[in-house]
Design a protein around this motif. Structure first.
Motif, PDB file in Angstrom:
ATOM      1  N   VAL A 172       0.616  -1.456  -0.090  1.00 20.41           N
ATOM      2  CA  VAL A 172       0.383   0.298  -0.026  1.00 20.41           C
ATOM      3  C   VAL A 172       0.929   0.662  -0.177  1.00 20.41           C
ATOM      4  CG1 VAL A 172      -1.931   0.746   1.009  1.00 20.41           C
ATOM      5  CG2 VAL A 172      -1.313  -1.598   1.227  1.00 20.41           C
ATOM      6  N   PRO A 173       1.168   1.663  -1.027  1.00 17.36           N
ATOM      7  CA  PRO A 173       1.877   3.329  -0.844  1.00 17.36           C
ATOM      8  C   PRO A 173       1.329   4.262  -0.174  1.00 17.36           C
ATOM      9  CG  PRO A 173       0.891   2.944  -3.477  1.00 17.36           C
ATOM     10  CD  PRO A 173      -0.086   1.827  -1.848  1.00 17.36           C
ATOM     11  N   SER A 174       0.112   4.191   0.405  1.00 13.16           N
ATOM     12  CA  SER A 174      -0.230   5.589   0.949  1.00 13.16           C
ATOM     13  C   SER A 174       1.198   5.544   1.975  1.00 13.16           C
ATOM     14  CB  SER A 174      -1.716   5.599   0.861  1.00 13.16           C
ATOM     15  OG  SER A 174      -1.857   4.645   2.768  1.00 13.16           O
ATOM     16  N   SER A 175       0.981   7.019   2.253  1.00 17.25           N
ATOM     17  CA  SER A 175       1.839   7.590   3.153  1.00 17.25           C
ATOM     18  C   SER A 175       2.490   7.074   4.260  1.00 17.25           C
ATOM     19  CB  SER A 175       1.697   8.783   3.735  1.00 17.25           C
ATOM     20  OG  SER A 175       1.693  10.330   2.123  1.00 17.25           O
ATOM     21  N   GLY A 176       2.915   6.045   4.836  1.00 19.38           N
ATOM     22  CA  GLY A 176       3.123   5.886   6.347  1.00 19.38           C
ATOM     23  C   GLY A 176       3.963   6.429   6.752  1.00 19.38           C
ATOM     24  N   SER A 177       4.296   6.122   8.059  1.00 17.37           N
ATOM     25  CA  SER A 177       4.537   6.873   9.490  1.00 17.37           C
ATOM     26  C   SER A 177       6.412   7.431   9.232  1.00 17.37           C
ATOM     27  CB  SER A 177       4.677   6.184  10.841  1.00 17.37           C
ATOM     28  OG  SER A 177       5.211   4.773  10.618  1.00 17.37           O
ATOM     29  N   PHE A 178       7.801   7.026   8.704  1.00 19.64           N
ATOM     30  CA  PHE A 178       8.328   7.111   8.507  1.00 19.64           C
ATOM     31  C   PHE A 178       8.582   8.345   7.251  1.00 19.64           C
ATOM     32  CE2 PHE A 178       8.732   3.235  10.645  1.00 19.64           C
ATOM     33  CZ  PHE A 178       9.950   3.714  11.441  1.00 19.64           C
ATOM     34  N   THR A 179       9.581   9.472   7.885  1.00 16.37           N
ATOM     35  CA  THR A 179      10.422  10.809   6.772  1.00 16.37           C
ATOM     36  C   THR A 179      11.346  10.989   7.388  1.00 16.37           C
ATOM     37  OG1 THR A 179       7.941  11.572   6.894  1.00 16.37           O
ATOM     38  CG2 THR A 179       9.735  13.388   6.339  1.00 16.37           C
ATOM     39  N   ILE A 180      11.904  10.998   6.112  1.00 14.23           N
ATOM     40  CA  ILE A 180      13.722  11.680   5.473  1.00 14.23           C
ATOM     41  C   ILE A 180      13.525  12.700   5.624  1.00 14.23           C
ATOM     42  CG2 ILE A 180      14.442   9.661   4.146  1.00 14.23           C
ATOM     43  CD1 ILE A 180      17.149  10.154   5.834  1.00 14.23           C
ATOM     44  N   GLY A 181      13.846  13.571   6.082  1.00 15.69           N
ATOM     45  CA  GLY A 181      14.525  14.449   5.188  1.00 15.69           C
ATOM     46  C   GLY A 181      15.664  15.737   5.734  1.00 15.69           C
ATOM     47  N   GLY A 182      15.792  17.017   6.074  1.00 15.74           N
ATOM     48  CA  GLY A 182      16.645  18.491   6.311  1.00 15.74           C
ATOM     49  C   GLY A 182      16.126  17.904   7.430  1.00 15.74           C
ATOM     50  N   ASP A 183      17.324  18.117   8.514  1.00 20.35           N
ATOM     51  CA  ASP A 183      17.457  19.533   9.523  1.00 20.35           C
ATOM     52  C   ASP A 183      15.856  20.141   9.633  1.00 20.35           C
ATOM     53  OD1 ASP A 183      16.749  20.056  12.201  1.00 20.35           O
ATOM     54  OD2 ASP A 183      19.398  20.375  12.683  1.00 20.35           O
ATOM     55  N   PRO A 184      14.962  20.392   9.855  1.00 17.06           N
ATOM     56  CA  PRO A 184      14.913  22.213  10.134  1.00 17.06           C
ATOM     57  C   PRO A 184      14.635  23.244  10.958  1.00 17.06           C
ATOM     58  CG  PRO A 184      12.910  20.029  11.043  1.00 17.06           C
ATOM     59  CD  PRO A 184      14.402  19.947  10.776  1.00 17.06           C
ATOM     60  N   ASN A 185      15.799  22.994  12.114  1.00 10.26           N
ATOM     61  CA  ASN A 185      17.033  23.847  12.504  1.00 10.26           C
ATOM     62  C   ASN A 185      17.623  24.500  11.942  1.00 10.26           C
ATOM     63  OD1 ASN A 185      14.742  23.865  14.906  1.00 10.26           O
ATOM     64  ND2 ASN A 185      16.085  22.445  15.247  1.00 10.26           N
ATOM     65  N   GLY A 186      18.121  23.849  10.317  1.00  9.66           N
ATOM     66  CA  GLY A 186      19.206  24.790   9.852  1.00  9.66           C
ATOM     67  C   GLY A 186      19.756  23.948   9.622  1.00  9.66           C
ATOM     68  N   THR A 187      20.341  23.075  10.837  1.00 12.51           N
ATOM     69  CA  THR A 187      21.860  22.267  10.669  1.00 12.51           C
ATOM     70  C   THR A 187      22.306  21.105   9.471  1.00 12.51           C
ATOM     71  OG1 THR A 187      20.966  20.299  12.033  1.00 12.51           O
ATOM     72  CG2 THR A 187      22.098  22.224  13.116  1.00 12.51           C
ATOM     73  N   SER A 188      23.098  20.695   8.972  1.00 11.36           N
ATOM     74  CA  SER A 188      23.632  20.121   8.063  1.00 11.36           C
ATOM     75  C   SER A 188      23.856  18.441   8.419  1.00 11.36           C
ATOM     76  CB  SER A 188      25.263  20.157   7.496  1.00 11.36           C
ATOM     77  OG  SER A 188      25.497  21.926   7.378  1.00 11.36           O
ATOM     78  N   GLN A 189      22.608  18.878   8.888  1.00 13.72           N
ATOM     79  CA  GLN A 189      22.528  16.876   8.564  1.00 13.72           C
ATOM     80  C   GLN A 189      20.861  16.520   8.195  1.00 13.72           C
ATOM     81  OE1 GLN A 189      22.578  15.431  12.849  1.00 13.72           O
ATOM     82  NE2 GLN A 189      21.460  17.543  13.323  1.00 13.72           N
ATOM     83  N   LEU A 190      20.839  15.119   8.196  1.00 13.07           N
ATOM     84  CA  LEU A 190      19.318  14.719   7.384  1.00 13.07           C
ATOM     85  C   LEU A 190      18.783  13.973   8.586  1.00 13.07           C
ATOM     86  CD1 LEU A 190      20.068  12.438   4.692  1.00 13.07           C
ATOM     87  CD2 LEU A 190      19.054  14.790   5.265  1.00 13.07           C
ATOM     88  N   MET A 191      17.553  13.804   8.692  1.00 15.27           N
ATOM     89  CA  MET A 191      17.190  13.522  10.245  1.00 15.27           C
ATOM     90  C   MET A 191      15.705  12.011   9.661  1.00 15.27           C
ATOM     91  SD  MET A 191      15.381  16.252  12.483  1.00 15.27           S
ATOM     92  CE  MET A 191      17.575  16.964  13.888  1.00 15.27           C
ATOM     93  N   ILE A 192      15.477  11.614   9.901  1.00 14.75           N
ATOM     94  CA  ILE A 192      14.559  10.331  10.419  1.00 14.75           C
ATOM     95  C   ILE A 192      13.316  10.076  10.808  1.00 14.75           C
ATOM     96  CG2 ILE A 192      13.228   7.627   9.622  1.00 14.75           C
ATOM     97  CD1 ILE A 192      16.327   6.932   8.702  1.00 14.75           C
TER      98      ILE A 192
END
Ligand code: AMP
Length: 773
Positions: free
Chosen positions: A170-190
């Motif tokens: 089922v492709p609908s949105s699951g519970s994990f997201t990965i993206g850039g740190d909203p606080n602006g640091t140079s890191q990714l977060m899950i």
């Protein structure tokens, strides 16, 4: 998919791309079309690889309408008069990721590029490209393709992120997201359900702190762009490495192709990789040594069900279980891996590899510290086993001792009102006898003479009761004789039951008991002879007999249904047969069915509809789940067996073809699978004439599946069954998922019941289960 269209571009005002059409990128490396995930009818618009490697091509790398599927094949993709991409279907326009595309001031067109990016561009009046209006790379689904970005655009505020599918199907949105740190640091977060689950650490010297080796692919070149406008991770590969991609899977793991990537793998309670945040669990897990192990099978108990909207993933379900100190097991609600059900107590669970069964995850805890629990459990197990063996031998001894003189006398007294006193060849002595008592008494001499002294040549077969012989009375009447064998699993109780019951029942579809013989050790039943033996011979062993055609099969189905209806509703007694199966259906000269073997039948009071029994008798494969597991017997017990029989008659196959082999899917499971896939006619016996009426066959399968539904209250009554079988204009309800469970004694033992097998044959297994209650 029929590649009706080979273009890579869709133009404004052009014919829409229909459900069955595709767009291909210029070098045919990617394709875009509607699709349905496995076991689903929902339609999504997706982008796929179009490479020689098949396994890569099957998974959508991008989905346009992940949370708004279309339920039929009416969907199409077009560019509307505003120059915007949109998905329409028979009911109008559906919301999709295209809704974010701006309105074009001039013409627009959309092209599927060879990097997998679907780009909407403004087109100048002279046909040259103006600006990019929208691109799928800005709205990834769960897959990170070379050239995509993960991070943030400070000017527009747009964030590039990936969100997992809710389940593999089922492709609908699951519970994990990965993206850039909203606080602006140079890191990714899950993030998991919006909470930080893993952090990559800061980007330094070409890698993140917590992911020193970003990729297993040596050819993937990662770069982290950071300037006043944007901050994002991207990567590129050589042209020859098309197919390289990263993805966030349904349990929050970053995968590269088929393998887990070398970063961001967090365990349930501890931390495997650097960057994993410890999740908070109740005090009961303070030592952290717990995990879950999965088993595929069938569960009989209802657990607590979360979330009727099915928007929980299996991982979310695991968390619900782990948050609850009394949770013992969890599973998805649906076979496609969504929803959540948890159980807080030991469940009745049967392991079975059928793909139609659920995968249940059972709690496991640290074994070392709990050694004393294991010790107590093992000792109890050994004691229980010893006790069972003792009981078995005591019981056997009592049986082998057989029916002694005193028992014979008691039996004769009990049957006095039912049996007509002996005449030489079982004929009634006078008319009065005949009227009052329908079952006659035969001497052992007359029986021996009729069967040529139980000659092997006269043997018709062997059932749970003992051997069955053909005989002929001096008047020329053919009879069948069942001789209670001393080591039969069945005994006096069944013998008496058969006589008392069948004497009071009369129906053209029930076999007639002519009489019996009780002398010394001999206990014999005499029946009218059925020249066409039992149905199992004609149905499963057609090599030796003429194949039953459809009309004959339908006649048998009707007859058995009528016989059962009589037992349940119209006879003087309300009777549940409890052991309906092909070998208990006998066929007369005209192949008319007669239900036999009432040894295990149970009489119900007029107002009684359900009983609980400690003595579970019957044949696995035909036994309903509530009866086999909990001993609950009702008319619906027979309805279930009738459903199995119906499917067997239609298919010419046994529900369980052999008890000695591992079978991944029994007949019920197979029928259900075909039903779900709309291929139900494939169940039809391939040896049947192709001109057999398909509507009638489909109807029978539908009724069969209704009868084998899991819950007894969902199953029809025999009145309904007869109605549904005879009224071909009546629209039948769709069946719910059936119960297909018990497979053999070993598995039944898993339910912690003590089973004594009373009959051992290769093809079927009759048994009696004693339960301590
Ligand atoms: P049962 O003990 O009823 O399972 O019978 C064992 C086998 O004997 C059946 O499968 C039949 O093939 C055969 N049999 C039983 N009763 C009769 C009968 N009345 N006439 C002919 N064959 C019979």
């Amino acid at each position: 998919m029929n590649p009706a269209a080979y273009a890579d571009t869709i133009l404004q005002g052009q014919q829409p791309i229909k459900d069955w059409e595709s767009l291909y990128s210029a070098n045919k490396l990617f394709r875009l079309h509607f699709f349905s995930p496995r076991n689903s009818n929902s339609r999504y618009l997706g982008i796929f690889y179009n490479l020689p490697s098949k396994s890569l091509n099957d998974e959508a790398v991008w989905v346009a309408n992940r949370n708004t599927p279309i339920q039929d094949a009416s969907g199409s993709l077009m560019i509307d008069t505003n120059g915007k991409l949109k998905i329409t279907y028979s009911g109008g326009t559906i919301p999709s990721v295209f809704d974010s595309s701006p309105i074009a001031s001039i013409n627009s067109s959309a092209t599927l590029q060879d990097d997998g990016n679907f780009v909407l561009t403004e087109v100048n009046p002279d046909g040259s490209m103006n600006r990019t209006l929208w691109q799928s790379f800005d709205y990834p689904t769960d897959t990170f393709l070379p050239g995509m970005k993960l991070g943030v655009n400070f000017r527009t505020g747009h964030r590039w992120s990936l969100t997992s599918w809710i389940s593999k199907q089922v492709p609908s949105s699951g519970s994990f997201t990965i993206g850039g740190d909203p606080n602006g640091t140079s890191q990714l977060m899950i993030w998991w359900q919006g909470n930080v689950y893993w952090t990559s650490g800061i980007w330094r010297n070409g890698h993140f702190d917590n992911a020193p080796k970003l990729s297993n692919y040596d050819n993937a070149r990662f770069s982290y762009i950071s300037n006043e406008n944007e901050k994002y991770l991207t990567y590129s590969v050589n042209k020859s490495d098309v197919g390289t991609h990263l993805k966030i899977d349904t349990v929050g793991i970053i995968t590269e192709g088929q393998a887990a990537a070398s970063f961001g793998v967090c365990s349930l309670s501890g931390m495997l990789d650097a960057g994993c945040l410890k999740r908070a669990y109740p005090q009961c897990w303070k030592d952290d040594d717990f995990w879950y192990e999965s088993k595929t099978g069938h569960i009989f108990d209802d657990g607590y069900r979360f979330d009727e909207n099915y928007n929980m993933s299996l991982f979310d379900c695991q968390d619900k279980c782990a948050q609850n100190c009394s949770c013992f097991a969890y599973a998805s609600l649906t076979l496609n891996g969504t929803g959540c059900e948890i159980w807080s107590k030991d469940l009745s669970f049967y392991t079975s590899g059928s793909p139609m069964n659920r995968e249940v995850y059972f709690l496991q805890t640290g074994r070392a510290r709990k050694w004393w629990i294991w010790l107590i459990a093992s000792l109890s197990g050994i004691l229980l086993l010893a006790f069972s063996i003792l009981c078995y031998f005591v019981q056997r001894k009592l049986r082998v001792k057989g029916i002694n003189e005193a028992e014979t006398r008691t039996l004769l007294n009990e049957l006095e009102d039912t049996i007509t006193p002996q005449s030489q060849y079982g004929k009634p002595r006078d008319k009065q006898d005949k009227k009052l008592k329908q079952v006659y008494f035969y001497s052992i001499e007359s029986i021996a003479m009729a069967t040529n002294n139980f000659a092997a040549a006269n043997k018709l077969g062997e059932g749970g009761f003992g051997p069955v012989y053909k005989g002929m009375l001096p008047g020329g009447q053919e009879i069948a004789i069942k001789r209670l064998s001393r080591n039969s699993g069945q005994g006096l109780r069944e013998f008496k039951n058969e006589i008392l019951l069948i004497a009071k029942l009369q129906h053209t579809n029930l076999v007639r008991l002519l009489g019996c013989c009780i002398e010394g050790q001999e206990k014999i039943l005499v029946y009218e002879y059925m020249p066409n033996k039992s149905l199992d011979f004609s149905l499963f062993d057609s090599s030796t007999r003429e194949l039953l055609n459809w009309t004959q099969r339908m006649n048998i189905i009707d007859g058995v249904a009528q016989g059962l209806l009589y037992l349940h509703k119209y006879s003087r007694l309300k009777v549940v047969h409890r052991d309906l199966k092909a070998s208990n259906i006998l066929l007369d000269h005209g192949l008319n069915p007669k239900i036999s073997d009432f040894g295990m039948a149970k009489i119900f009071g007029v107002h009684e509809s359900e009983a609980n029994t400690n003595r579970i008798v019957g044949t696995y494969g035909y036994m309903s789940p509530e009866y086999a597991i909990k001993g609950i017997v009702s008319m619906k017990t027979d309805v279930f067996s009738f459903g199995v029989l119906l499917l067997e008659i239609v298919s010419g196959k046994k529900n369980y073809s052999s008890y000695c082999l591992e079978r991944p899917l029994n007949l019920i499971g197979y029928a259900w699978e075909l039903w779900m896939e709309g291929r139900v006619l494939e169940l039809m016996d391939s040896r049947l004439d192709n001109s057999s009426p398909k509507d009638e066959i489909r109807r029978c399968i539908n009724v069969g599946l209704l009868c084998v539904q899991d819950h007894p209250e969902d199953r029809p009554s025999m009145t309904d069954v007869v109605y549904m079988l005879t009224k071909d204009t009546v629209k039948l309800p769709a069946p719910k998922q059936p119960a297909f469970f018990i497979e053999n004694g070993a598995r039944a033992r898993e339910a912690k019941r003590e089973i004594s097998l009373e009959k051992n044959c290769t093809n079927e297994l009759s048994l009696s289960v004693m339960e301590a209650r």
